[in-house]
Design an enzyme around this catalytic site. Structure first.
Site, PDB file in Angstrom:
ATOM      1  N   VAL A 112       0.833  -1.203   0.000  1.00  0.00           N
ATOM      2  CA  VAL A 112       0.000   0.000   0.000  1.00  0.00           C
ATOM      3  C   VAL A 112       0.867   1.253   0.000  1.00  0.00           C
ATOM      4  CG1 VAL A 112      -1.933  -1.138   1.162  1.00  0.00           C
ATOM      5  CG2 VAL A 112      -0.173   0.022   2.532  1.00  0.00           C
ATOM      6  N   GLU A 113       0.242   2.381  -0.362  1.00  0.00           N
ATOM      7  CA  GLU A 113       0.929   3.667  -0.364  1.00  0.00           C
ATOM      8  C   GLU A 113       0.551   4.523   0.830  1.00  0.00           C
ATOM      9  OE1 GLU A 113      -0.175   5.491  -3.995  1.00  0.00           O
ATOM     10  OE2 GLU A 113       0.985   4.138  -5.271  1.00  0.00           O
ATOM     11  N   THR A 114      -0.639   4.276   1.373  1.00  0.00           N
ATOM     12  CA  THR A 114      -1.185   5.141   2.425  1.00  0.00           C
ATOM     13  C   THR A 114      -1.703   4.307   3.583  1.00  0.00           C
ATOM     14  OG1 THR A 114      -1.831   6.828   0.806  1.00  0.00           O
ATOM     15  CG2 THR A 114      -2.917   6.898   2.954  1.00  0.00           C
ATOM     16  N   GLN A 148      -4.870   1.125  -2.653  1.00  0.00           N
ATOM     17  CA  GLN A 148      -3.532   1.369  -2.135  1.00  0.00           C
ATOM     18  C   GLN A 148      -3.551   1.955  -0.726  1.00  0.00           C
ATOM     19  OE1 GLN A 148      -0.353   0.833  -3.677  1.00  0.00           O
ATOM     20  NE2 GLN A 148      -1.715  -0.517  -4.820  1.00  0.00           N
TER      21      GLN A 148
END
Length: 455
Positions: free
Chosen positions: A93-95, A393
């Site tokens: 994931v990004e967040t 994400q």
């Protein structure tokens, strides 16, 4: 003046949101609700309000919302798995969206290992967002709490349900004009009946000249501050911070009550609005009702929305005032910041949450509120749009199944339950529990130890 409003059906897809305006001649249903674009089933979650003798019901929740009837079926999910490989989740994931109470802190005490965990995630380039259903503070006030606890978190990374209430009102173009004109609440709500969140705002030309209905607040200072920053007129709350709603600009508030000027509104609301007491505006938290024979409580007929949040000064006066506004003011919105059953005021025990205040108004008005906090998808949509985040994400990290985890699932995110707050392992594994996160762990600092174990 206006024809019948069409029925707006909004898709709640995690990838996009489209809106279709239906012609009432083809679709005679007088209800406004949400449909998933891949499903023909209408959500059962509505917020209803009388409008010119008819009923328009406004809904925001998707079919998976906790506001839906308990008889509805849930999507089957595999049992949650213990988090064994933190790196795999972090890299996927990004967040990370974190709940605060029970995840970052308990009461005013920081949970062990939080600073190092957040530092590690930032070092890996992860975006961190903090979302709380606690409406007692504004974003700025929460920023100060993070700072006091030794955490470097910016105001732009914080989203409280107090902010969500103001953001929702802005998204529907709830007017901010201070002027009050007869019948404007019903007119405004009829205009709003043809739009929903996700559509372009109503044009300024259409709204020009309309007077702004006010917001009655059952809640604390966080809601008032966010409404004020957004430019909305309000009354109620623990302290009336906008005295010019009832008193003209330039009024000396140090004068005695007997010298206070008459109200500038059409109705005389001196018995129900804020009053001067010992040189200060008397707040609703200190008001009492004397039930004498024939007593009729007055209320402000220009209130166009009642916002209910956690309120340590909750009393019968507020219940009755909010009830009158919702039941008797045409089109008055009933907005709840959250319906949390319990909260962490201290680290010693659980305390009755904002849901207890909302429940009182649900009982007296026989209406369901529009919830802007978790698990409603409003804040998720807002965050995704603000930061340009793909929901796939995002990992939602929280300690509550019916708010945090459901919030993430409704938004199409990965979910991680921590057992440092409300939910215990036995509650998670109870056969009657139908809400299963993707993973669970004891606390967020397990990100550190589980990473080390997999290196």
């Amino acid at each position: 003046m206006f024809g019948r409003a069409g029925t707006v059906l909004v898709s709640a897809s995690s990838s996009s949101s489209t809106t279709t305006l239906y012609n009432p001649a083809k679709n005679p249903s007088p209800f406004l609700g949400l449909l998933n674009k891949n499903s023909s089933r209408r959500s059962k979650s509505f917020v209803s309000a009388p409008l010119y003798g008819s009923v328009i019901r406004r809904g925001y929740y998707t079919s998976s919302s906790r506001m839906e009837s308990s008889s509805s079926s849930f999507v089957a999910r595999a049992s949650a798995q213990p988090l064994a490989n933190a790196d795999a989740l972090i890299d996927s994931v990004e967040t990370f969206i974190f709940d605060c109470d029970g995840v970052i802190w308990k009461g005013d005490k920081l949970i062990d290992g939080v600073p190092d965990t957040l530092d590690m995630l930032r070092s890996k380039g992860k975006r961190l967002v903090f979302v709380t259903n606690n409406s007692t503070k504004s974003r700025k006030q929460y920023g100060k709490k993070f700072e006091t606890l030794g955490l470097n978190v910016s105001e732009e990374e914080i989203f409280a349900s107090s902010f969500a209430a103001a953001a929702y009102l802005k998204s529907i173009n709830f007017p901010t004009d201070k002027k009050v004109r007869s019948g404007v609440v019903g007119l405004w709500c009829e205009l709003q009946g043809i739009r929903s969140f996700g559509q372009p705002p109503l044009s300024k030309d259409l709204l020009r000249g309309l007077a702004g209905p006010q917001v009655y607040v059952i809640g604390e200072d966080g809601i008032l501050k966010e409404l004020e920053l957004a430019g909305f007129q309000y009354l109620g709350g623990p302290v009336c911070r906008n005295p010019d709603i009832y008193y003209p600009a330039g009024t000396n508030l140090e004068s005695q009550e007997s010298q206070a000027p008459k109200l500038r509104m059409k109705e005389d609301l001196r018995d129900s609005g804020p009053r001067l007491k010992n040189g200060q505006l008397e707040d609703d938290g200190g008001k009492k009702i004397e039930l004498k024979p024939g007593f009729l409580m007055e209320h402000d007929h220009n209130v166009g929305a009642v916002v209910v949040g956690f309120d340590r000064y909750f009393n019968y006066y507020k219940v009755q005032y909010g009830t009158l506004c919702i039941r008797e003011n045409p089109g008055c919105l009933f907005i709840a910041t959250n319906r949390d059953a319990v909260t962490h005021l201290t680290d010693a025990q659980e305390w009755a949450g904002g849901g207890s205040m909302v429940g009182a108004l649900v009982g007296s008005t026989q209406r369901e509120p529009l919830v802007v906090g978790k698990p409603s998808t409003f804040m998720m949509e807002y965050l995704a749009n603000k930061f340009g985040i793909q929901k796939s994400q995002i990992c939602m990290v929280g300690d509550r199944l019916d708010t945090d985890i459901l919030f993430g699932q409704n938004g199409g995110c990965k979910t991680l339950l921590v057992l440092s707050g409300v939910t215990s392992l036995s509650m998670l594994q109870n056969p009657n529990n139908s809400i299963q996160p993707d993973f669970y762990t004891n606390k967020i600092s397990d990100f550190l130890s589980l990473r080390a174990a997999t290196v």
